[in-house]
Design an enzyme around this catalytic site. Structure first.
Site, PDB file in Angstrom:
ATOM      1  N   HIS A  67      44.974  40.298  35.177  1.00  0.00           N
ATOM      2  CA  HIS A  67      43.914  41.293  36.035  1.00  0.00           C
ATOM      3  C   HIS A  67      44.579  42.239  36.862  1.00  0.00           C
ATOM      4  O   HIS A  67      44.186  43.308  36.951  1.00  0.00           O
ATOM      5  CB  HIS A  67      42.850  40.627  36.872  1.00  0.00           C
ATOM      6  CG  HIS A  67      41.545  41.044  37.367  1.00  0.00           C
ATOM      7  ND1 HIS A  67      41.518  41.350  38.739  1.00  0.00           N
ATOM      8  CD2 HIS A  67      40.600  41.780  36.732  1.00  0.00           C
ATOM      9  CE1 HIS A  67      40.431  42.077  38.837  1.00  0.00           C
ATOM     10  NE2 HIS A  67      39.792  42.417  37.639  1.00  0.00           N
ATOM     11  N   ASP A 111      37.574  43.545  34.817  1.00  0.00           N
ATOM     12  CA  ASP A 111      36.708  42.596  35.217  1.00  0.00           C
ATOM     13  C   ASP A 111      36.379  41.431  34.189  1.00  0.00           C
ATOM     14  O   ASP A 111      36.214  40.166  34.402  1.00  0.00           O
ATOM     15  CB  ASP A 111      35.871  42.865  36.241  1.00  0.00           C
ATOM     16  CG  ASP A 111      36.429  43.566  37.223  1.00  0.00           C
ATOM     17  OD1 ASP A 111      37.626  43.836  37.724  1.00  0.00           O
ATOM     18  OD2 ASP A 111      35.515  44.340  38.097  1.00  0.00           O
TER      19      ASP A 111
END
Length: 137
Positions: A67, A111
């Site tokens: 991420h 996300d």
């Protein structure tokens, strides 16, 4: 130090008008994993929370490293990852990003990739890494 900075940053942003996609990310994590985003992932391992270094501690921490890299790529494209908000729907276990413009759509996609990874790696979650000191990374 990472933990204190993250906590200070979170508290500073906890006023009613929290900027950007942080609320969306928190909501997405909680819907998809069933875990409290801040408590369970805010300081987890070497990569979950703000910043990151070293070797990920497990599959959960690896998701956070991935991420961070995704966000890094968006920053290179001048996307405001800390202030950009986005819209998404969560239906039948699926996260659906709902934006036409590049930065919000890609931020939501980063996300979404994170939360799916966290869900796949729920079995790797180790409470010993929940408040892991950054200097050990």
């Amino acid at each position: 130090m990472k933990g204190l900075l993250t906590l200070a940053w979170f508290l500073a942003c906890s006023v009613p008008a929290v900027p950007g996609g942080l609320l969306e990310l928190k909501s997405m994590i909680e819907k998809v994993t069933g875990k409290n985003a801040f408590k369970n992932y805010g300081f987890y391992g070497c990569y979950c929370g703000w910043g990151g270094r070293g070797t990920p501690k497990d599959g959960t921490d690896w998701c956070c490293q991935m991420h961070d890299r995704c966000y890094g790529q968006l920053e290179e494209k001048d996307c405001a990852i800390r202030t950009q908000s986005y819209d998404y729907r969560y239906t039948n276990g699926l996260v659906i990003c709902e934006h036409d413009s590049f930065c919000p759509m890609r931020l939501c996609a980063c996300d979404r990739k994170l939360v799916y990874c966290l869900r796949r790696n729920l079995w790797t979650y180790n409470p010993l890494y929940q408040y892991y000191p950054n200097f050990l990374c």
